[in-house]
Design an enzyme around this catalytic site. Sequence first.
Site, PDB file in Angstrom:
ATOM      1  N   ASP A   1       8.330  -0.836   4.611  1.00  0.00           N
ATOM      2  CA  ASP A   1       7.007  -0.249   4.832  1.00  0.00           C
ATOM      3  C   ASP A   1       7.063   1.220   5.241  1.00  0.00           C
ATOM      4  OD1 ASP A   1       5.947  -2.787   4.314  1.00  0.00           O
ATOM      5  OD2 ASP A   1       6.223  -3.372   6.411  1.00  0.00           O
ATOM      6  N   GLU A   2       8.027   1.932   4.709  1.00  0.00           N
ATOM      7  CA  GLU A   2       8.175   3.351   5.076  1.00  0.00           C
ATOM      8  C   GLU A   2       7.192   4.234   4.313  1.00  0.00           C
ATOM      9  OE1 GLU A   2      10.668   1.471   3.931  1.00  0.00           O
ATOM     10  OE2 GLU A   2      12.300   1.444   5.380  1.00  0.00           O
TER      11      GLU A   2
ATOM     12  N   ALA B   1       7.382  -7.770  -1.140  1.00  0.00           N
ATOM     13  CA  ALA B   1       7.064  -6.346  -1.004  1.00  0.00           C
ATOM     14  C   ALA B   1       5.554  -6.129  -1.016  1.00  0.00           C
ATOM     15  CB  ALA B   1       7.689  -5.572  -2.156  1.00  0.00           C
ATOM     16  N   GLY B   2       5.135  -5.088  -0.348  1.00  0.00           N
ATOM     17  CA  GLY B   2       3.744  -4.665  -0.412  1.00  0.00           C
ATOM     18  C   GLY B   2       3.733  -3.153  -0.377  1.00  0.00           C
ATOM     19  N   HIS B   3       3.411  -2.534  -1.488  1.00  0.00           N
ATOM     20  CA  HIS B   3       3.430  -1.064  -1.578  1.00  0.00           C
ATOM     21  C   HIS B   3       2.001  -0.572  -1.765  1.00  0.00           C
ATOM     22  CE1 HIS B   3       7.830  -1.460  -3.187  1.00  0.00           C
ATOM     23  NE2 HIS B   3       7.686  -1.871  -1.951  1.00  0.00           N
TER      24      HIS B   3
ATOM     25  N   ARG C   1      23.454 -21.134  -9.069  1.00  0.00           N
ATOM     26  CA  ARG C   1      23.341 -21.285 -10.531  1.00  0.00           C
ATOM     27  C   ARG C   1      22.496 -22.473 -10.983  1.00  0.00           C
ATOM     28  NH1 ARG C   1      29.524 -20.444 -10.456  1.00  0.00           N
ATOM     29  NH2 ARG C   1      28.993 -21.467  -8.525  1.00  0.00           N
TER      30      ARG C   1
ATOM     31  N   GLN D   1      11.640  -3.436   0.147  1.00  0.00           N
ATOM     32  CA  GLN D   1      12.282  -3.669   1.444  1.00  0.00           C
ATOM     33  C   GLN D   1      13.070  -2.413   1.856  1.00  0.00           C
ATOM     34  OE1 GLN D   1      12.777  -6.579  -0.988  1.00  0.00           O
ATOM     35  NE2 GLN D   1      10.692  -6.871  -0.276  1.00  0.00           N
TER      36      GLN D   1
ATOM     37  N   ARG E   1       2.727  -5.060  12.651  1.00  0.00           N
ATOM     38  CA  ARG E   1       4.132  -4.661  12.625  1.00  0.00           C
ATOM     39  C   ARG E   1       4.594  -4.296  14.034  1.00  0.00           C
ATOM     40  NH1 ARG E   1       2.657  -0.876   7.529  1.00  0.00           N
ATOM     41  NH2 ARG E   1       2.813  -2.425   5.891  1.00  0.00           N
TER      42      ARG E   1
ATOM     43  N   LEU F   1       3.973  11.417   9.492  1.00  0.00           N
ATOM     44  CA  LEU F   1       4.147  12.345  10.616  1.00  0.00           C
ATOM     45  C   LEU F   1       2.835  12.498  11.379  1.00  0.00           C
ATOM     46  CD1 LEU F   1       6.268  14.247  11.929  1.00  0.00           C
ATOM     47  CD2 LEU F   1       5.260  16.111  10.618  1.00  0.00           C
ATOM     48  N   ASP F   2       1.708  12.397  10.656  1.00  0.00           N
ATOM     49  CA  ASP F   2       0.384  12.536  11.280  1.00  0.00           C
ATOM     50  C   ASP F   2       0.154  11.528  12.402  1.00  0.00           C
ATOM     51  OD1 ASP F   2       0.499  10.891   8.801  1.00  0.00           O
ATOM     52  OD2 ASP F   2      -1.485  10.228   9.460  1.00  0.00           O
TER      53      ASP F   2
ATOM     54  N   VAL G   1       1.641  13.440   5.365  1.00  0.00           N
ATOM     55  CA  VAL G   1       0.775  13.582   6.549  1.00  0.00           C
ATOM     56  C   VAL G   1      -0.519  12.766   6.415  1.00  0.00           C
ATOM     57  CG1 VAL G   1       1.700  15.816   7.292  1.00  0.00           C
ATOM     58  CG2 VAL G   1      -0.153  15.750   5.597  1.00  0.00           C
ATOM     59  N   GLY G   2      -0.509  11.797   5.507  1.00  0.00           N
ATOM     60  CA  GLY G   2      -1.681  10.937   5.321  1.00  0.00           C
ATOM     61  C   GLY G   2      -1.443  10.044   4.131  1.00  0.00           C
TER      62      GLY G   2
HETATM   63  P1  GDP Z   1       6.009   0.578   1.448  1.00  0.00           P
HETATM   64  O1  GDP Z   1       6.168  -0.900   1.507  1.00  0.00           O
HETATM   65  O2  GDP Z   1       7.259   1.305   1.847  1.00  0.00           O
HETATM   66  O3  GDP Z   1       5.485   1.063   0.127  1.00  0.00           O
HETATM   67  O4  GDP Z   1       4.927   0.948   2.550  1.00  0.00           O
HETATM   68  P2  GDP Z   1       3.509   0.203   2.799  1.00  0.00           P
HETATM   69  O5  GDP Z   1       2.593   0.572   1.721  1.00  0.00           O
HETATM   70  O6  GDP Z   1       3.749  -1.251   3.066  1.00  0.00           O
HETATM   71  O7  GDP Z   1       3.105   0.810   4.199  1.00  0.00           O
HETATM   72  C1  GDP Z   1       2.851   2.169   4.367  1.00  0.00           C
HETATM   73  C2  GDP Z   1       1.411   2.352   4.807  1.00  0.00           C
HETATM   74  O8  GDP Z   1       1.225   3.653   5.293  1.00  0.00           O
HETATM   75  C3  GDP Z   1       0.396   2.208   3.671  1.00  0.00           C
HETATM   76  O9  GDP Z   1      -0.784   1.656   4.178  1.00  0.00           O
HETATM   77  C4  GDP Z   1       0.174   3.636   3.197  1.00  0.00           C
HETATM   78  O10 GDP Z   1      -1.110   3.848   2.610  1.00  0.00           O
HETATM   79  C5  GDP Z   1       0.274   4.370   4.505  1.00  0.00           C
HETATM   80  N1  GDP Z   1       0.823   5.736   4.418  1.00  0.00           N
HETATM   81  C6  GDP Z   1       1.792   6.212   3.580  1.00  0.00           C
HETATM   82  N2  GDP Z   1       2.086   7.490   3.908  1.00  0.00           N
HETATM   83  C7  GDP Z   1       1.309   7.804   4.965  1.00  0.00           C
HETATM   84  C8  GDP Z   1       1.194   8.966   5.792  1.00  0.00           C
HETATM   85  O11 GDP Z   1       1.876   9.967   5.621  1.00  0.00           O
HETATM   86  N3  GDP Z   1       0.300   8.903   6.826  1.00  0.00           N
HETATM   87  C9  GDP Z   1      -0.460   7.803   7.071  1.00  0.00           C
HETATM   88  N4  GDP Z   1      -1.298   7.832   8.099  1.00  0.00           N
HETATM   89  N5  GDP Z   1      -0.374   6.697   6.318  1.00  0.00           N
HETATM   90  C10 GDP Z   1       0.523   6.688   5.299  1.00  0.00           C
HETATM   91  P1  IMO Z   2       8.250  -3.549   1.518  1.00  0.00           P
HETATM   92  O1  IMO Z   2       8.813  -3.424   0.129  1.00  0.00           O
HETATM   93  C1  IMO Z   2       8.734  -5.108   5.554  1.00  0.00           C
HETATM   94  C2  IMO Z   2      10.927  -8.898   5.977  1.00  0.00           C
HETATM   95  C3  IMO Z   2      10.135 -10.103   6.468  1.00  0.00           C
HETATM   96  C4  IMO Z   2      11.232 -10.852   7.214  1.00  0.00           C
HETATM   97  C5  IMO Z   2      12.461 -10.597   6.345  1.00  0.00           C
HETATM   98  C6  IMO Z   2      12.772 -11.742   5.364  1.00  0.00           C
HETATM   99  O2  IMO Z   2       6.777  -3.596   1.577  1.00  0.00           O
HETATM  100  O3  IMO Z   2       8.877  -2.547   2.433  1.00  0.00           O
HETATM  101  P2  IMO Z   2      11.647 -12.518   3.077  1.00  0.00           P
HETATM  102  O4  IMO Z   2      10.272 -13.009   2.797  1.00  0.00           O
HETATM  103  O5  IMO Z   2      12.052 -11.309   2.325  1.00  0.00           O
HETATM  104  O6  IMO Z   2      12.688 -13.605   2.986  1.00  0.00           O
HETATM  105  O7  IMO Z   2      11.601 -12.108   4.648  1.00  0.00           O
HETATM  106  O8  IMO Z   2      12.194  -9.414   5.618  1.00  0.00           O
HETATM  107  N1  IMO Z   2      10.347  -8.217   4.786  1.00  0.00           N
HETATM  108  C7  IMO Z   2       9.724  -7.049   4.827  1.00  0.00           C
HETATM  109  N2  IMO Z   2       9.376  -6.263   5.873  1.00  0.00           N
HETATM  110  N3  IMO Z   2       8.464  -4.712   4.305  1.00  0.00           N
HETATM  111  C8  IMO Z   2       8.833  -5.465   3.250  1.00  0.00           C
HETATM  112  O9  IMO Z   2       8.716  -5.036   1.973  1.00  0.00           O
HETATM  113  C9  IMO Z   2       9.446  -6.713   3.480  1.00  0.00           C
HETATM  114  N4  IMO Z   2       9.899  -7.715   2.690  1.00  0.00           N
HETATM  115  C10 IMO Z   2      10.462  -8.623   3.501  1.00  0.00           C
HETATM  116  O10 IMO Z   2       9.089  -9.713   7.307  1.00  0.00           O
HETATM  117  O11 IMO Z   2      11.466 -10.243   8.460  1.00  0.00           O
HETATM  118 MG    MG Z   3       5.272  -2.542   2.410  1.00  0.00          MG
END
Ligand code: GDP
Ligand code: IMO
Ligand code: MG
Length: 427
Positions: A13-14, A39-41, A142, A223, A304, A331-332, A413-414
Amino acid sequence: MPGIALVGTQWGDEGKGKVTDLLAEKTDLVVRYQGGNNAGHTIVVEGERYALHLVPTGILYPHCVPVIGPGVVVNPSVLIEELENLSSRGIDTTRLLLSGNAHLIMPYHLELDRVTERRLGKNRLGTTKRGIGPAYADKATRIGLRVQDLLDPKIFSAKLEVALKEKNLFLTRVYGRLPMDQAEIEDAYLGFAETLAPHISDTDTVIHQALDADKTVLFEGAQATMLDLDHGTYPFVTSSNPVAGGACAGAGVGPLDIQRIIGISKAYCTRVGSGPFPSEADPADGEILVEAGQEYGTTTGRKRRCGWFDAVAGRFAARLNTLTEVVITKLDVLSAFEKIKVCVAYEFEGQRHEHMPPNQTIFNKCKPVYEELPGWSQDITGARETEDLPKEARAYLELLEELLATPISWVSVGPSRDEIVRLREMS
Ligand code: GDP
Ligand code: IMO
Ligand code: MG
């Protein structure tokens, strides 16, 4: 040329989705190489929010071909639903390519993920319960079913019979659940096959041809490094290899096909689920980070856990992934603090560890050593140039750059596409 890998350096979730989306503007193929719909992007485009779980981020650009590589585990019903959602919002999804070698997540994987977590009780991992671990386990033993099996009902049926015999024993004898029905699963999955058939292709060849024709191929990690099955905080990890090296096996390219490796780091740290987290903030600061950063999971909605930037984990990720550059996101969010902490080392039994400790006992029990910097206490979401950032924010970034020994290219920054400061053009 050129292949670019984009990886998370922390616990997920970076903001990988946002940065992949920015890079996809100048990319021909975006390839997911591991993980599944755990994953959730999140991507925000002109106020519209898209949450992608399985479909690679490149889907939002008409010129970009999104590819699901062989290293991904695919829940076909989730994929179809995601494609339908995107289509209903006017996105063309016909370009998506799905590797025939990718493994399928089956209904018993979801059930086994749930019951295993329940059985583990307080030792549970806190998985996303999407069947990821059980699907990868079957791949390794397998008895997995693959996407291409959907195209041959006879093979699908035979393989399912073998797998289901074992799964039903487990479900009924070990977990006291009802057995699953072969015909029901077959019906559902062969229905999915019809919808997915036009997308199924030999993605290895497509990627090789693109690289040979000098197109830009972006390998989108899901991840992150600290959740890597081999290098993360085992057992509190996911079941695949999100590290840059995983892109080779998971997409089907060689190490020399990747020239740039971009690490994505939040300006602080978060983690979802159980497991050690040395720089976890105290509850008051943690709550500020949750609210300011809206730190709720994109996939499960879970709050989180939040903490300060961990430079020990960051350095580890920089080396492990041979990062050529870093993007700092969110950073914001730190504008909410008058003082900002950075974990520069760990301490265990009087000994300082500047590098990842070699065993889990130390990592689980170590205390963070913090350096404290002055905050900037002002809104920075409007910053677009380096000079727009307050001097305290620039000093913070300089410290991170020094600690990671890796250049920072961009700072986010957002959440929106335009909320980005390009400190330098990407190398
Ligand atoms: P990912 O799994 O690494 O793609 O990250 P996620 O989408 O799960 O989580 C990042 C969250 O931060 C999302 O809700 C984005 O819309 C939000 N986001 C990304 N960059 C920034 C930022 O620079 N500032 C803020 N405030 N939110 C951000
Ligand atoms: P993105 O791509 C954050 C974590 C789960 C759990 C561990 C194992 O959005 O960054 P799993 O269901 O994979 O067997 O769970 O990994 N986890 C994540 N945490 N972001 C993710 O994906 C994750 N995908 C799995 O919360 O701790
Ligand atoms: Mg995510």
